[in-house]
Design a protein around this motif. Structure first.
Motif, PDB file in Angstrom:
ATOM      1  N   UNK A 151      -1.969 -25.983  -9.879  1.00 47.32           N
ATOM      2  CA  UNK A 151      -0.838 -26.381  -9.027  1.00 47.32           C
ATOM      3  C   UNK A 151      -0.611 -25.351  -7.931  1.00 47.32           C
ATOM      4  N   UNK A 152      -0.647 -24.064  -8.292  1.00 43.33           N
ATOM      5  CA  UNK A 152      -0.478 -23.011  -7.286  1.00 43.33           C
ATOM      6  C   UNK A 152      -1.579 -23.073  -6.238  1.00 43.33           C
ATOM      7  N   UNK A 153      -2.812 -23.312  -6.667  1.00 41.47           N
ATOM      8  CA  UNK A 153      -3.955 -23.363  -5.745  1.00 41.47           C
ATOM      9  C   UNK A 153      -3.867 -24.554  -4.800  1.00 41.47           C
ATOM     10  N   UNK A 154      -3.289 -25.664  -5.279  1.00 36.65           N
ATOM     11  CA  UNK A 154      -3.201 -26.863  -4.437  1.00 36.65           C
ATOM     12  C   UNK A 154      -2.221 -26.690  -3.288  1.00 36.65           C
ATOM     13  N   UNK A 155      -1.195 -25.863  -3.489  1.00 35.73           N
ATOM     14  CA  UNK A 155      -0.188 -25.666  -2.452  1.00 35.73           C
ATOM     15  C   UNK A 155       0.754 -26.846  -2.273  1.00 35.73           C
ATOM     16  N   UNK A 156       0.674 -27.836  -3.143  1.00 34.60           N
ATOM     17  CA  UNK A 156       1.496 -29.040  -2.999  1.00 34.60           C
ATOM     18  C   UNK A 156       2.893 -28.891  -3.587  1.00 34.60           C
ATOM     19  N   UNK A 157       3.067 -27.962  -4.505  1.00 29.15           N
ATOM     20  CA  UNK A 157       4.371 -27.761  -5.134  1.00 29.15           C
ATOM     21  C   UNK A 157       5.198 -26.827  -4.258  1.00 29.15           C
ATOM     22  N   UNK A 158       6.503 -27.056  -4.144  1.00 29.63           N
ATOM     23  CA  UNK A 158       7.312 -26.215  -3.263  1.00 29.63           C
ATOM     24  C   UNK A 158       7.467 -24.764  -3.727  1.00 29.63           C
ATOM     25  N   UNK A 159       7.128 -24.487  -4.989  1.00 25.78           N
ATOM     26  CA  UNK A 159       7.282 -23.127  -5.500  1.00 25.78           C
ATOM     27  C   UNK A 159       5.986 -22.659  -6.152  1.00 25.78           C
ATOM     28  N   UNK A 160       5.645 -21.414  -5.916  1.00 23.80           N
ATOM     29  CA  UNK A 160       4.515 -20.765  -6.577  1.00 23.80           C
ATOM     30  C   UNK A 160       5.080 -19.963  -7.747  1.00 23.80           C
ATOM     31  N   UNK A 161       4.461 -20.089  -8.895  1.00 30.47           N
ATOM     32  CA  UNK A 161       4.910 -19.374 -10.080  1.00 30.47           C
ATOM     33  C   UNK A 161       3.753 -18.563 -10.633  1.00 30.47           C
ATOM     34  N   UNK A 162       3.945 -17.263 -10.754  1.00 36.71           N
ATOM     35  CA  UNK A 162       2.907 -16.390 -11.290  1.00 36.71           C
ATOM     36  C   UNK A 162       2.874 -16.509 -12.814  1.00 36.71           C
ATOM     37  N   UNK A 163       1.802 -15.990 -13.400  1.00 36.95           N
ATOM     38  CA  UNK A 163       1.719 -16.008 -14.859  1.00 36.95           C
ATOM     39  C   UNK A 163       2.813 -15.133 -15.467  1.00 36.95           C
ATOM     40  N   UNK A 164       3.135 -14.022 -14.817  1.00 42.31           N
ATOM     41  CA  UNK A 164       4.219 -13.158 -15.315  1.00 42.31           C
ATOM     42  C   UNK A 164       5.557 -13.905 -15.274  1.00 42.31           C
ATOM     43  N   UNK A 165       5.805 -14.666 -14.212  1.00 41.76           N
ATOM     44  CA  UNK A 165       7.033 -15.452 -14.129  1.00 41.76           C
ATOM     45  C   UNK A 165       7.032 -16.549 -15.191  1.00 41.76           C
ATOM     46  N   UNK A 166       5.871 -17.152 -15.419  1.00 41.46           N
ATOM     47  CA  UNK A 166       5.743 -18.160 -16.471  1.00 41.46           C
ATOM     48  C   UNK A 166       6.186 -17.565 -17.810  1.00 41.46           C
ATOM     49  N   UNK A 167       5.651 -16.377 -18.123  1.00 41.32           N
ATOM     50  CA  UNK A 167       5.981 -15.725 -19.395  1.00 41.32           C
ATOM     51  C   UNK A 167       7.477 -15.424 -19.490  1.00 41.32           C
ATOM     52  N   UNK A 168       8.064 -14.927 -18.408  1.00 45.19           N
ATOM     53  CA  UNK A 168       9.487 -14.603 -18.387  1.00 45.19           C
ATOM     54  C   UNK A 168      10.339 -15.850 -18.616  1.00 45.19           C
ATOM     55  N   UNK A 169      10.033 -16.899 -17.891  1.00 45.83           N
ATOM     56  CA  UNK A 169      10.814 -18.134 -17.989  1.00 45.83           C
ATOM     57  C   UNK A 169      10.617 -18.799 -19.344  1.00 45.83           C
ATOM     58  N   UNK A 170       9.394 -18.779 -19.847  1.00 46.53           N
ATOM     59  CA  UNK A 170       9.092 -19.426 -21.115  1.00 46.53           C
ATOM     60  C   UNK A 170       9.814 -18.759 -22.290  1.00 46.53           C
ATOM     61  N   UNK A 171      10.126 -17.497 -22.168  1.00 44.04           N
ATOM     62  CA  UNK A 171      10.887 -16.816 -23.221  1.00 44.04           C
ATOM     63  C   UNK A 171      12.252 -17.460 -23.456  1.00 44.04           C
ATOM     64  N   UNK A 172      12.764 -18.154 -22.448  1.00 42.94           N
ATOM     65  CA  UNK A 172      14.079 -18.797 -22.557  1.00 42.94           C
ATOM     66  C   UNK A 172      13.993 -20.240 -23.052  1.00 42.94           C
ATOM     67  N   UNK A 173      12.777 -20.762 -23.194  1.00 45.85           N
ATOM     68  CA  UNK A 173      12.574 -22.142 -23.637  1.00 45.85           C
ATOM     69  C   UNK A 173      13.030 -22.302 -25.087  1.00 45.85           C
ATOM     70  N   UNK A 174      13.806 -23.349 -25.350  1.00 45.20           N
ATOM     71  CA  UNK A 174      14.296 -23.639 -26.695  1.00 45.20           C
ATOM     72  C   UNK A 174      13.952 -25.092 -27.022  1.00 45.20           C
ATOM     73  N   UNK A 175      13.220 -25.272 -28.116  1.00 37.23           N
ATOM     74  CA  UNK A 175      12.897 -26.633 -28.554  1.00 37.23           C
ATOM     75  C   UNK A 175      14.185 -27.408 -28.813  1.00 37.23           C
ATOM     76  N   UNK A 176      14.199 -28.700 -28.489  1.00 32.46           N
ATOM     77  CA  UNK A 176      15.374 -29.500 -28.832  1.00 32.46           C
ATOM     78  C   UNK A 176      15.470 -29.642 -30.351  1.00 32.46           C
ATOM     79  N   UNK A 177      16.676 -29.594 -30.862  1.00 28.55           N
ATOM     80  CA  UNK A 177      16.919 -29.712 -32.302  1.00 28.55           C
ATOM     81  C   UNK A 177      17.599 -31.044 -32.609  1.00 28.55           C
ATOM     82  N   UNK A 178      17.313 -31.629 -33.759  1.00 24.20           N
ATOM     83  CA  UNK A 178      17.968 -32.887 -34.133  1.00 24.20           C
ATOM     84  C   UNK A 178      19.491 -32.806 -34.082  1.00 24.20           C
ATOM     85  N   UNK A 179      20.041 -31.642 -34.384  1.00 21.67           N
ATOM     86  CA  UNK A 179      21.498 -31.484 -34.389  1.00 21.67           C
ATOM     87  C   UNK A 179      22.120 -31.626 -33.004  1.00 21.67           C
ATOM     88  N   UNK A 180      21.288 -31.546 -31.958  1.00 18.77           N
ATOM     89  CA  UNK A 180      21.822 -31.721 -30.605  1.00 18.77           C
ATOM     90  C   UNK A 180      22.161 -33.181 -30.314  1.00 18.77           C
TER      91      UNK A 180
END
Length: 190
Positions: free
Chosen positions: A136-165
């Motif tokens: 996606x980054x190489x294509x240049x079609x997405x409005x934002x470029x995300x580095x692998x380091x940014x991916x790792x940082x953002x992914x740390x905040x990812x929370x699976x949805x729980x049935x209780x939600x």
């Protein structure tokens, strides 16, 4: 009368509208899925990336920048999205519903109006997401470029949805095919 009570009265809890939300890591296929949902469901698409790119060009450099700008967009769009749903229009939100806080906003939207909802969860592993992100980054079609380091940082905040939600969850595999229609069926647990 508040805007919330007007929406509930107008919707009558018998609304054919559906709020579609997506959950998945960066480059898991959320935008691809939302484009397909809009076509299949004849819904209105609202894309966070499009709003961010137009309202905040070259202003989002950190996670804090993203959180600040995303919060503003949600504040502006909340009444609009609820009005669309109350009028009977289904809405597909191409926003990452990846944390309990963002999913709480989604719950507020559909519960206030009294409409149906689906949380579409893309269960895609990190290696596939990173490969897609690189392409996606190489294509240049997405409005934002995300580095692998940014991916790792953002992914740390990812929370699976729980049935209780309390979401009606549709789970997709890495190919975009439906794998399950229940958080309990796939072992998403507390």
């Amino acid at each position: 009368m508040t805007s919330e009570s007007r929406l509930v009265e107008g919707a009558g809890f018998n609304n054919a509208a559906v709020l579609h939300m997506v959950c998945g890591k960066i480059a898991s296929g959320k935008s691809t899925l939302t484009a397909r949902l809009v076509k299949d469901q004849r819904s209105v698409l609202i894309s966070e990336d499009a709003w961010m790119a137009h309202l905040y060009p070259d202003e989002i450099h950190t996670l804090a920048d993203y959180v600040r700008c995303a919060g503003r967009i949600k504040a502006v769009l909340t009444d609009h999205i609820q009005s669309l749903l109350a009028a009977g229009a289904s809405v597909v939100l191409d926003f990452p519903f990846n944390t309990t806080d963002t999913r709480a906003w989604g719950q507020f939207l559909f519960r206030t109006v009294g409409c149906e909802h689906r949380l579409h969860y893309l269960d895609v592993g990190d290696e596939i997401c990173k490969a897609r992100l690189k392409a996606r980054n190489a294509s240049g079609e997405h409005p934002f470029q995300t580095s692998e380091a940014q991916y790792e940082l953002i992914t740390r905040h990812f929370v699976l949805p729980a049935p209780s939600e309390g979401f009606d969850i549709v789970v997709y595999d890495e190919t975009g095919n439906v794998r399950s229609r229940s958080a309990n069926d796939i072992g998403l647990s507390e």
